[in-house]
Design an enzyme around this catalytic site. Structure first.
Site, PDB file in Angstrom:
ATOM      1  N   CYS A 145      13.706  10.821   6.942  1.00 21.55           N
ATOM      2  CA  CYS A 145      13.563  10.352   8.326  1.00 21.55           C
ATOM      3  C   CYS A 145      14.849  10.596   9.115  1.00 21.55           C
ATOM      4  CB  CYS A 145      13.193   8.883   8.351  1.00 21.55           C
ATOM      5  SG  CYS A 145      14.293   7.872   7.350  1.00 21.55           S
ATOM      6  N   LYS A 180       0.848  -1.203   0.000  1.00 17.58           N
ATOM      7  CA  LYS A 180       0.000   0.000   0.000  1.00 17.58           C
ATOM      8  C   LYS A 180       0.877   1.244   0.000  1.00 17.58           C
ATOM      9  CE  LYS A 180      -1.781   2.959   2.736  1.00 17.58           C
ATOM     10  NZ  LYS A 180      -1.798   4.155   1.873  1.00 17.58           N
TER      11      LYS A 180
HETATM   12  P1  NAD Z   1       2.379   8.487   7.661  1.00 21.72           P
HETATM   13  O1  NAD Z   1       2.576   7.725   8.905  1.00 21.72           O
HETATM   14  O2  NAD Z   1       1.420   9.596   7.637  1.00 21.72           O
HETATM   15  O3  NAD Z   1       1.926   7.501   6.476  1.00 21.72           O
HETATM   16  C1  NAD Z   1       2.679   6.355   6.154  1.00 21.72           C
HETATM   17  C2  NAD Z   1       1.751   5.337   5.513  1.00 21.72           C
HETATM   18  O4  NAD Z   1       0.800   4.897   6.484  1.00 21.72           O
HETATM   19  C3  NAD Z   1       0.952   5.872   4.336  1.00 21.72           C
HETATM   20  O5  NAD Z   1       0.871   4.892   3.329  1.00 21.72           O
HETATM   21  C4  NAD Z   1      -0.404   6.119   4.959  1.00 21.72           C
HETATM   22  O6  NAD Z   1      -1.477   6.076   4.036  1.00 21.72           O
HETATM   23  C5  NAD Z   1      -0.505   4.985   5.950  1.00 21.72           C
HETATM   24  N1  NAD Z   1      -1.456   5.187   7.048  1.00 21.72           N
HETATM   25  C6  NAD Z   1      -1.851   6.356   7.618  1.00 21.72           C
HETATM   26  N2  NAD Z   1      -2.760   6.122   8.586  1.00 21.72           N
HETATM   27  C7  NAD Z   1      -2.945   4.782   8.637  1.00 21.72           C
HETATM   28  C8  NAD Z   1      -3.771   3.928   9.431  1.00 21.72           C
HETATM   29  N3  NAD Z   1      -4.576   4.394  10.380  1.00 21.72           N
HETATM   30  N4  NAD Z   1      -3.698   2.591   9.214  1.00 21.72           N
HETATM   31  C9  NAD Z   1      -2.864   2.077   8.275  1.00 21.72           C
HETATM   32  N5  NAD Z   1      -2.089   2.849   7.480  1.00 21.72           N
HETATM   33  C10 NAD Z   1      -2.113   4.181   7.670  1.00 21.72           C
HETATM   34  O7  NAD Z   1       3.839   8.964   7.217  1.00 21.72           O
HETATM   35  P2  NAD Z   1       4.229   9.830   5.948  1.00 21.72           P
HETATM   36  O8  NAD Z   1       3.795  11.224   6.193  1.00 21.72           O
HETATM   37  O9  NAD Z   1       3.790   9.130   4.711  1.00 21.72           O
HETATM   38  O10 NAD Z   1       5.819   9.732   5.974  1.00 21.72           O
HETATM   39  C11 NAD Z   1       6.616  10.541   6.758  1.00 21.72           C
HETATM   40  C12 NAD Z   1       7.079   9.792   7.989  1.00 21.72           C
HETATM   41  O11 NAD Z   1       7.791   8.621   7.590  1.00 21.72           O
HETATM   42  C13 NAD Z   1       8.058  10.586   8.829  1.00 21.72           C
HETATM   43  O12 NAD Z   1       7.711  10.465  10.171  1.00 21.72           O
HETATM   44  C14 NAD Z   1       9.399   9.902   8.552  1.00 21.72           C
HETATM   45  O13 NAD Z   1      10.346  10.047   9.562  1.00 21.72           O
HETATM   46  C15 NAD Z   1       8.985   8.504   8.361  1.00 21.72           C
HETATM   47  N6  NAD Z   1      10.009   7.749   7.630  1.00 21.72           N
HETATM   48  C16 NAD Z   1      10.756   6.831   8.320  1.00 21.72           C
HETATM   49  C17 NAD Z   1      11.751   6.102   7.675  1.00 21.72           C
HETATM   50  C18 NAD Z   1      12.549   5.069   8.394  1.00 21.72           C
HETATM   51  O14 NAD Z   1      13.182   4.241   7.728  1.00 21.72           O
HETATM   52  N7  NAD Z   1      12.567   5.051   9.725  1.00 21.72           N
HETATM   53  C19 NAD Z   1      11.987   6.305   6.310  1.00 21.72           C
HETATM   54  C20 NAD Z   1      11.207   7.256   5.636  1.00 21.72           C
HETATM   55  C21 NAD Z   1      10.207   7.957   6.311  1.00 21.72           C
END
Ligand code: NAD
Length: 499
Positions: free
Chosen positions: A303, A192
């Site tokens: 991140c 997804k």
């Molecule tokens: P997000 O958590 O808003 O969304 C991530 C994914 O989760 C998306 O596909 C979203 O649709 C889905 N999602 C949202 N709510 C959900 C729910 N209730 N149930 C299931 N899925 C759900 O994050 P984002 O804004 O897409 O990305 C940014 C974040 O990602 C930042 O916090 C960043 O630090 C983190 N990140 C971490 C790494 C790592 O390797 N640690 C790498 C890249 C990004």
């Protein structure tokens, strides 16, 4: 050659693109079961690029049932590792052959500079798939040191159906860090992508099929987190959920797993990484350039962004000037399809509003604005923010505590080693940290003291597929990349035989 493609060429290619927006289930593109769609909007100019299938629970049911049936058939899950390797190598080759098309989709979709999509995201994705493929016929299981009349076998089996939920900042790269080990170990996957960046995930499903991946082994369901994401996380027949995204959603996924079938939950979440510069750093100019890149690369939507710059008090003023100069010289926002652009557009209006609110919070909390602070290039209809530096920050301010996910740097000064380590570790996150010093012992002492999954010495953001990547504390659990990533996608079985 990609390097010779001009902005005008990219724009012509963009205008001619046929963009696929449908879900991919059982080897075919299809509409969402509900027929619903949403607009895919480019942050470069506000243009609607495509209509995307808005999947929900009905699509999750269909895709998971399909993934399960294919898993149980054994066509992929019980195939020889050497065969899986071959198919995945072809998949990696196809990603490379379509690199320019995929890079263009990525840049149009989420706003990053085309030169980064071409140099980092797409080759990195192909490399992740190929690395896992090449490893899979070289890992052995174990024989336990048992008594003479018994045989203890310790074997790894694929977990079954994996749901991979990924973010928008490196859409294809983050997906590939999951797909590589998940597919190599024989699982079926439902991917997804973020609703903000679904285009490359949708496109590569067809390339995987073309490479010879059996239909149903890789399914792609675009849609929102609270609809299809939640449905997958609560699904009783998903064995493992792997996630990259925010800490807020990561915690929610643990709750969903507890409320449903106790599926395994592996999380890569947020960060607020400290970049610690001691006065005895071997090369202050190199450190300043790295500090600039650490906050401006990918618009700060990283991140591991080095968003807290900790500088020893004796060099603070001079170092902040160097960082500001490096940002001014090399990190101006520009049109993402211009091959010379270093900083592109932020992903969407919600994200730019968040970033601008944090810049306001920095001012309100009494930090000193040294550089930037403004939205720019508004006449383009795109979402651009200048790299921004706040000095005189203390670690209790909002801009020092919360992940901004934009090009906003907080500079904090310290007086000695212990204070530096205390400030560095005073965060809920533990994804990455860097330390700059010419003193070998100090570097090692810092590397041991810093509570983070990756520590860099005299560099920022080093690493490749050979080393694990992931977080301590609320930055997550489990690791992507390296052989350690295979742990997330396999169950250990002990078989005990009486001889
Ligand atoms: P997000 O958590 O808003 O969304 C991530 C994914 O989760 C998306 O596909 C979203 O649709 C889905 N999602 C949202 N709510 C959900 C729910 N209730 N149930 C299931 N899925 C759900 O994050 P984002 O804004 O897409 O990305 C940014 C974040 O990602 C930042 O916090 C960043 O630090 C983190 N990140 C971490 C790494 C790592 O390797 N640690 C790498 C890249 C990004």
């Amino acid at each position: 050659m990609s390097a010779s493609i001009s902005r005008q060429d990219w724009e012509q290619r963009a205008a001619a693109l046929q963009i696929q927006g449908q879900a991919f289930v059982a080897g075919q593109y299809q509409r969402a079961v509900s027929g619903e769609t949403f607009d895919c909007v480019s942050p470069i100019d506000g243009r609607v690029l495509a209509q995307i299938a808005s999947c929900d629970q009905a699509d999750a049911e269909q895709a998971v049932a399909n993934a399960r049936a294919v898993f149980d058939s054994g066509v992929w899950s019980r195939s020889a590792p050497a065969k899986r390797k071959k198919v995945m190598q072809r998949f990696a080759n196809l990603l490379e052959q379509h690199a320019e098309e995929l890079a263009l989709l990525e840049t149009l979709d989420m706003g990053k500079p085309i030169s980064d999509s071409l140099a980092v995201d797409i080759p990195g994705a192909a490399n992740a798939i190929r690395w896992s493929a090449e490893a899979i016929d070289k890992v052995y299981d174990e024989v336990a040191p048992t008594a003479h009349d018994e045989l203890g076998l310790i074997t790894r089996e694929p977990v079954g159906v994996v749901a991979a939920i990924v973010p928008w900042n490196f859409p294809l790269l983050m997906a590939s860090w999951k797909l590589g080990p998940a597919l190599a170990t024989g699982n079926s996957v439902v991917l997804k992508p973020s609703e903000k960046s679904p285009l490359t995930a949708i496109r590569i499903a067809a390339l995987a099929l073309e490479a010879g991946l059996p239909a149903g082994v890789l399914n792609v369901l675009p849609g929102y987190g609270h609809t299809v994401g939640k449905a997958l996380a609560l699904h009783m027949d998903v064995d493992t959920i792997v996630f990259t995204g925010s800490t807020r959603v990561a915690k929610q996924l643990m709750i969903y797993a507890g409320e449903s079938n106790m599926k395994r939950v592996w999380l890569e979440a947020g960060g607020k990484s400290p970049n610690v510069v001691f006065a005895d750093a071997p090369d202050l100019d190199a450190a300043a350039e790295a500090a600039a890149s650490a906050i401006a690369f990918n618009q700060g939507e990283v991140c591991t962004a080095g968003s807290r710059l900790l500088v020893e008090a004796s060099i603070k003023d001079v170092f902040v000037e160097k960082v500001a100069a490096a940002l001014k010289a090399s990190w101006a926002p520009g049109h993402p399809l211009d091959p010379n652009t270093a900083v592109g557009a932020l992903v969407d209006t919600t994200q730019i509003d968040t970033v601008l609110r944090y810049i306001e919070a920095g001012r309100e909390d009494g930090a000193r604005l040294v550089l930037g602070g403004n939205r720019v290039m508004q006449d383009t209809g795109g979402l651009f923010v200048e790299p921004t530096v706040f000095a005189d920050v203390n670690n209790s301010m909002r801009i020092a505590r919360e992940e901004i996910f934009g090009p906003v740097l907080s500079v904090i000064s310290f007086n000695d080693f212990d204070e530096a380590m205390a400030i560095a570790n005073d965060t809920i996150y533990g994804l990455a940290a860097a330390v700059w010093t010419a003193d070998l012992s100090k570097a090692h002492r810092a590397a041991r003291a810093l509570r983070a999954g990756s520590v860099w010495v005299n560099q920022y953001d080093g690493g490749d597929m050979t080393a694990p990547f992931g977080g301590f504390k609320q930055s997550g659990n489990g690791r992507d990349k390296s052989l350690h990533a295979f742990d997330k996608y396999t169950e250990l079985k002990s078989t005990w035989i009486k001889l």
